[in-house]
Design a protein around this motif. Structure first.
Motif, mmCIF file in Angstrom:
data_model
loop_
_atom_site.group_PDB
_atom_site.id
_atom_site.type_symbol
_atom_site.label_atom_id
_atom_site.label_comp_id
_atom_site.label_asym_id
_atom_site.label_seq_id
_atom_site.Cartn_x
_atom_site.Cartn_y
_atom_site.Cartn_z
ATOM 1 N N VAL A 38 40.531 40.625 39.765
ATOM 2 C CA VAL A 38 39.081 40.849 39.699
ATOM 3 C C VAL A 38 38.697 42.063 40.541
ATOM 4 C CG1 VAL A 38 36.836 39.875 40.343
ATOM 5 C CG2 VAL A 38 38.498 38.479 39.106
ATOM 6 N N LEU A 41 39.806 45.032 38.331
ATOM 7 C CA LEU A 41 39.279 45.173 36.975
ATOM 8 C C LEU A 41 37.759 45.107 36.886
ATOM 9 C CD1 LEU A 41 41.909 42.910 35.197
ATOM 10 C CD2 LEU A 41 41.839 45.418 35.194
ATOM 11 N N HIS A 42 37.117 44.407 37.810
ATOM 12 C CA HIS A 42 35.652 44.293 37.751
ATOM 13 C C HIS A 42 35.037 45.363 38.654
ATOM 14 C CE1 HIS A 42 31.664 42.161 38.353
ATOM 15 N NE2 HIS A 42 31.779 42.288 37.045
ATOM 16 N N VAL A 49 30.896 38.948 32.999
ATOM 17 C CA VAL A 49 32.241 38.393 32.829
ATOM 18 C C VAL A 49 32.127 37.114 32.005
ATOM 19 C CG1 VAL A 49 34.286 37.480 33.996
ATOM 20 C CG2 VAL A 49 32.974 39.346 35.047
ATOM 21 N N GLN A 96 33.557 43.550 29.932
ATOM 22 C CA GLN A 96 34.862 44.206 30.035
ATOM 23 C C GLN A 96 35.961 43.254 30.489
ATOM 24 O OE1 GLN A 96 34.004 47.354 32.814
ATOM 25 N NE2 GLN A 96 33.072 48.666 31.262
ATOM 26 N N LEU A 97 35.552 42.055 30.947
ATOM 27 C CA LEU A 97 36.506 41.113 31.535
ATOM 28 C C LEU A 97 36.155 39.692 31.117
ATOM 29 C CD1 LEU A 97 38.912 40.840 33.559
ATOM 30 C CD2 LEU A 97 37.192 40.524 35.361
ATOM 31 N N TYR A 99 37.807 35.415 31.560
ATOM 32 C CA TYR A 99 38.763 34.512 32.208
ATOM 33 C C TYR A 99 38.862 33.247 31.361
ATOM 34 C CZ TYR A 99 40.461 30.984 35.524
ATOM 35 O OH TYR A 99 41.157 29.956 36.127
ATOM 36 N N THR A 130 39.393 42.921 28.465
ATOM 37 C CA THR A 130 40.579 42.407 29.136
ATOM 38 C C THR A 130 40.426 40.916 29.395
ATOM 39 O OG1 THR A 130 41.031 44.526 30.205
ATOM 40 C CG2 THR A 130 42.024 42.575 31.192
ATOM 41 N N VAL A 132 41.960 37.734 31.335
ATOM 42 C CA VAL A 132 42.857 37.171 32.342
ATOM 43 C C VAL A 132 43.085 35.715 31.945
ATOM 44 C CG1 VAL A 132 43.184 36.565 34.762
ATOM 45 C CG2 VAL A 132 42.054 38.715 34.147
ATOM 46 N N ARG A 156 45.850 43.687 25.795
ATOM 47 C CA ARG A 156 44.753 43.567 26.764
ATOM 48 C C ARG A 156 44.684 42.165 27.378
ATOM 49 N NH1 ARG A 156 41.800 48.110 26.754
ATOM 50 N NH2 ARG A 156 40.383 47.079 28.201
#
Length: 320
Positions: A38, A41-42, A49, A96-97, A99, A130, A132, A156
């Motif tokens: 995080v 990437l953040h 997110v 962009q992210l 979880y 992306t 995770v 990704r």
């Protein structure tokens, strides 16, 4: 340690996801892995997110510390992930992210199907998003025999894992599996030194993962996994039997560590947890797993990690 990275890379490769040691970074647990990712990437704190609802409270805490705007997407034990809702959320908000916990999801126990994994990976590619992917529970497959669903993977997609749920909760060994370039970038983060496990714990993990014979065969680990799964299977079924007649509903999960209960009306999980705490029993109410801290008011996570006699006492305290 190089040997531990080699063993973890070999495990991924044997399970169908070709991996080189330089794609592995060892951390002091899965939360440490997520913290490092995080942080890397953040980078735009205005960027939202995507998270599941419910999801792992530790992940929510990491994201909240960065004041990230959270976009919850529902997941249920009975129906799993709504990929259309996920795609709509991504299109409307441009995150962009994201979880996700695709393997025996914490807390619902849901397990993502192979077609859904492919759809999520395609969504990541399409929107430069992306993912995770938390695989902490992946080895806790209680089906007989265990399933063969592939890793959620793609260009990704980054995987994180942990040995603590399988081997011992006191063994704080986690890892990141990502591109070699990203691993090198994360290694330059000053936080990495603080979130790296002590050498002794890495040596212990390497001994267990490699079965102590130096060939990475892992026969000893297979025996540990078989024993762990058998115990959890018995404890899960025992807990489910104890809850019969309570009126609470749940789906018996195919893996993981807990049941996700729906209590119904009128009792809230927070009230029930408070009463249980007064009797010496700690349980986790639904709002702890919610991005908004308020929804899921009638849900409760109840682990089946204890022995049958302890589970019997726990349910008596919870329902008495």
């Amino acid at each position: 340690m190089p040997r531990l990275r080699e063993l973890l890379a070999e495990r991924y490769t044997r399970s169908g996801l070709a991996t080189r040691p330089e794609q592995i970074l060892v951390t002091s647990g899965a939360q440490a892995a997520l913290t490092l990712l995080v942080d890397r990437l953040h980078t735009d704190r205005r960027s939202p997110v995507v998270v599941e609802s419910p999801t792992y409270p530790g992940a929510l805490a990491i994201l909240r510390r960065r004041r990230a705007r959270l976009l919850p997407v529902p997941v249920t034990a009975a129906h799993g992930w709504d990929t259309e809702r996920l795609a709509e959320t991504v299109r409307a908000n441009g995150p962009q992210l994201a979880y996700l916990i695709p393997d025996f999801h914490n807390p619902t126990g849901a397990h993502m199907t192979a077609p859904t994994r492919a759809a999520v990976a395609a969504l990541a590619d399409r929107h430069a998003l992306t993912f995770v992917v938390d695989e902490t529970m992946r080895d806790l497959d209680l089906r007989t025999p265990p399933g063969t669903e592939p890793h959620l993977s793609g260009a990704r997609v980054i995987q994180i894992g942990s040995a603590s749920k399988v081997l011992w909760s006191g063994l704080r060994i986690g890892w990141i599996r990502a591109s070699a370039d990203l691993v090198r970038e994360v290694l330059r983060n000053p936080l990495q030194a603080q979130l790296s496990p002590p050498p002794l714990e890495q040596l212990i993990a390497a001994e267990l993962l490699g079965d102590g014979d130096g060939d990475g065969g892992g026969d000893g680990l297979d025996a540990v996994l078989a024993d762990r799964r058998a115990r959890l299977r018995r404890q899960r079924d025992h807990l489910a039997g104890l809850l019969a007649g309570t009126g609470w509903t749940y789906t018996v999960p195919d893996g993981g560590l807990s049941l996700w209960l729906h209590l119904g009306e009128p009792t809230t999980a927070t009230e029930l947890a408070a009463r249980a705490a007064g009797r010496g029993l700690a349980v986790s109410p639904g709002p702890l797993f919610a991005a908004d801290r308020a929804s899921l008011a009638h849900h409760l996570r109840l682990p089946f990690t204890a022995t049958p006699d302890v589970l019997t006492r726990a349910v008596a305290l919870l329902t008495g």
